[in-house]
Scaffold this active site. Structure first.
Site, short mmCIF file in Angstrom:
data_model
loop_
_atom_site.label_atom_id
_atom_site.label_comp_id
_atom_site.label_asym_id
_atom_site.label_seq_id
_atom_site.Cartn_x
_atom_site.Cartn_y
_atom_site.Cartn_z
N THR A 71 4.18 -46.45 -8.19
CA THR A 71 5.07 -47.20 -7.74
C THR A 71 6.35 -47.04 -8.54
O THR A 71 7.75 -46.83 -8.41
CB THR A 71 5.08 -48.55 -7.22
OG1 THR A 71 4.26 -48.23 -6.45
CG2 THR A 71 6.32 -48.92 -6.53
N ASN A 149 1.04 -37.63 1.77
CA ASN A 149 -0.20 -38.40 1.25
C ASN A 149 -1.06 -38.82 2.61
O ASN A 149 -2.15 -38.71 3.10
CB ASN A 149 -0.05 -40.18 1.33
CG ASN A 149 1.26 -40.49 1.94
OD1 ASN A 149 3.05 -40.21 1.58
ND2 ASN A 149 0.88 -41.79 2.29
N GLN A 177 0.17 -37.79 -5.11
CA GLN A 177 -0.98 -36.89 -4.17
C GLN A 177 -1.20 -35.87 -4.32
O GLN A 177 -2.78 -34.97 -4.22
CB GLN A 177 -0.33 -36.57 -1.80
CG GLN A 177 -1.34 -37.13 -1.92
CD GLN A 177 -2.51 -38.88 -2.23
OE1 GLN A 177 -3.39 -38.73 -2.45
NE2 GLN A 177 -1.32 -39.72 -1.41
N HIS A 199 -5.32 -42.92 -10.55
CA HIS A 199 -5.67 -43.30 -9.52
C HIS A 199 -6.27 -42.47 -8.96
O HIS A 199 -7.06 -42.54 -7.93
CB HIS A 199 -6.09 -44.61 -9.24
CG HIS A 199 -5.25 -44.80 -8.64
ND1 HIS A 199 -5.38 -45.15 -7.14
CD2 HIS A 199 -3.79 -45.06 -8.04
CE1 HIS A 199 -4.36 -45.64 -6.32
NE2 HIS A 199 -3.33 -45.74 -6.85
N CYS A 323 -4.07 -52.22 13.07
CA CYS A 323 -3.68 -53.05 14.06
C CYS A 323 -4.11 -54.54 12.90
O CYS A 323 -5.33 -54.68 13.39
CB CYS A 323 -4.83 -53.24 15.27
SG CYS A 323 -5.18 -54.23 16.73
#
Lengths: 383, 195
Positions: A71, A149, A177, A199, A323
């Site tokens: 990010t 991803n 990715q 990671h 959801c």
């Protein structure tokens, strides 16, 4: 038995990486920026890690800066590149980028930067017509992810980089990715900037890197220190960087082994699913994908119900949508591929790692078809 | 994963009353535009307006499936009036609670039930209309066998009707009415006659 097939979310830190990190969490706790040898000796280890990453992507060590992860790398590249050149303030990206790119692009659009989002094809690849239409004289940066991803679809990065350069723009790729799963070579692919995160390939969380090609000067995102030649202020995350370096070394070893283990297991899983689960469709089935990722739509059965039953049986996967809080938005990636929202809500992502075993896939194939069958039986949408 | 109660998980893993009825007295199809869940509900209603059988089909998460199952368990055996008074809170209490974010999943069942009851009423009204029309434009043979007396409609149900006859030939009236109703509705509707 716990079977982890959600490696696109995060991967486990492998013992070799942990072993490499431990001394820097214990006796070698010094700050590499210190004058005294207790700290400054550690800089050698940092530089070794930098070299490992450079080698993994075909770059020079001096072209790598350490960040807190994908990010931050994406934010630094995008914001820096469009702000540095007032004559070319425009950004072109795609609709299916990671939110780290998409939301930064929207932030820049809010700051009056011309931002254009290219459409993708139904197989998840970049729609080159739409992409070319997005590029203009104003375009200063193009950012296209190396692989998606959710679907694992490998994007046409080399071609996109060429088009960007033809328009006099820089080219950035979010390779978070793809790293460790496919061979990346920034030079031959024409990549000017690249984001990666430890990671996702068996390194620790909270550390990543940004490759910035020699000759490109962008402003830093983090201010406040001289670290990384002023490109990234903040005390070095020493254990993280050491872990990242080790993970990069192991990834390079893994990529040089051409036996294709992960890809063979993925093929086995996909074939098993298509043969045994009626209504199953693989997103981007006939296009090049990462050898570890398959997003499968089990038509007629809602993904969260499937995930819950799989979780009870010890299998961890993910879905493009969840959801919650009364709203379920179907995955924007699948929607951009023209997939119907009801079908998008049936998508389950299986993401393997190089440590996934054949026995684990066998177990998944034992429990999955009855789960799908059970849920189809009570579904008004199963046909 | 969500923190679901044991009872909710049981209803998700072993849903009660799932499926469809071959010939329901009331049927509904609802979906939640917000989260994309969908549900069908079938009810079978007895002479006293009690739900004697109920079946659901649900496309949704564990919470939605368990709430559908719970609703059918609560509604079974209740009269239509009673069933319509079932609240969301009752469903949630029955399941031993539901995560707050999943509260909306339990709403769909309530909607499906009221739609199925509406459908039951619509089907009954439809048959009532046909029956009234048959009696109004009474065919000669029916008028004769009914002893030219009044035919009073006492009860209408999607599968059977009850009428009261002042006189005439019960068996023949039954046969003629059943035939007329079959012609108009395409369904076999039992005619029960009392005097």
């Amino acid at each position: 038995m716990k079977i982890y097939l959600d490696n696109n979310a995060t991967t486990r830190v492998v013992p070799e990486v942990l072993d490499a990190m431990i001394p820097f969490l214990t006796e070698r706790f010094g700050n590499p920026s210190s004058f005294h040898s207790f700290g400054s000796d550690i800089m050698e280890n940092i530089e070794k890690a930098r070299k490992n990453i450079a080698e993994l992507i075909g770059a020079d060590a001096e072209e790598i800066i350490f960040t807190s992860g994908g990010t931050e790398s994406d934010n630094t590249a995008l914001i820096g590149a469009v702000e540095i050149n007032p004559l070319k303030p425009g950004l072109v990206t795609s609709r299916i980028e990671h939110p780290a790119v998409l939301e930064t692009a929207e932030y820049l659009a809010g700051k009056r930067h011309p931002v254009a989002f290219s459409e993708v094809n139904s197989d998840g690849t970049l729609n080159m017509d739409s992409f070319e239409n997005c590029i203009s004289e104003q375009t200063g940066l193009v950012s296209i992810m190396m692989a998606n991803n959710e679907t694992g679809v490998v994007m046409q990065v080399k071609e996109a980089a060429r088009k960007a350069h033809e328009a006099g723009a820089l080219f950035h790729t979010d390779a978070v990715q793809a790293m460790g799963k496919v061979t990346v070579d920034v030079k031959s692919m024409g990549i000017d900037m690249l984001s990666l995160s430890a990671h996702k390939f068996h390194g620790p969380k909270g550390v990543g890197a940004l490759y910035i090609r020699k000759g490109i000067a962008i402003p830093p995102l983090m201010l406040g220190g001289h670290q990384e030649k002023g490109m990234r202020a903040g005390t070095y995350n020493v254990p993280g960087i050491i872990g990242l370096g080790k993970a990069a070394e192991l990834a390079a070893e893994h990529l040089s082994d051409k036996s294709g283990g992960t890809g063979l297991l993925l093929d086995k899983l996909e074939k098993g699913i298509l043969d045994n689960c009626p209504g199953a469709v693989v997103a981007g089935a006939n296009t090049e994908r990462l050898p570890n990722t398959a997003t499968v739509m089990f038509k007629g059965v809602e993904s969260e119900a499937v995930m819950t039953m799989l979780d009870i049986e010890g299998v961890c996967v993910s879905s493009g949508s969840a959801c919650s809080t009364g709203e379920q938005t179907p995955s924007y990636v699948l929607s951009s591929m023209g997939i119907d929202p009801v079908d998008a809500n049936t998508a389950i992502r299986f993401s393997l790692s190089r440590y996934t075993t054949s026995r684990e896939i066998d177990y998944v194939m034992e429990i999955l078809p009855p789960i799908i069958e059970k849920l189809r039986k009570i579904s008004p949408y199963a046909y | 994963m969500w923190k679901y109660s044991e009872k909710l998980m049981d209803h998700f893993m072993n849903p009660r009353n799932s499926g469809q009825l071959p010939d329901p007295d009331g049927h509904s199809e609802v979906c939640s535009p917000k989260c994309g869940d969908a549900m069908t509900l079938d009810i079978q209603v007895d002479d006293e307006d009690r739900i004697e059988d109920i079946r659901f089909m649900t496309f949704g998460c564990a919470g939605a499936i368990a709430a559908s199952s719970a609703l059918t368990e609560i509604a079974r055996g209740k009269t239509l009036q009673e069933a319509l008074r079932i609240t969301n809170d009752q469903i949630i209490e029955f399941l031993g609670g539901i995560p707050e974010e999943k509260y909306h999943c339990s709403v769909m069942g309530h909607e499906a039930l009221s739609a199925a009851v509406d459908d039951f009423k619509k089907r009954s009204d439809n048959i009532n209309e046909h029956l009234e029309s048959i009696i109004r434009k009474m065919p000669e043979d029916l008028a004769e066998t009914a002893g030219n007396g009044n035919i009073i409609i006492e009860h209408v149900h999607p599968r059977h009707v009850s009428i009261r006859l002042a006189g005439g030939d019960t068996e023949s009236v039954t046969t003629i009415l059943e035939k007329e109703l079959l012609e108009r509705t395409g369904r076999i509707i039992e005619v029960r006659v009392s005097r």
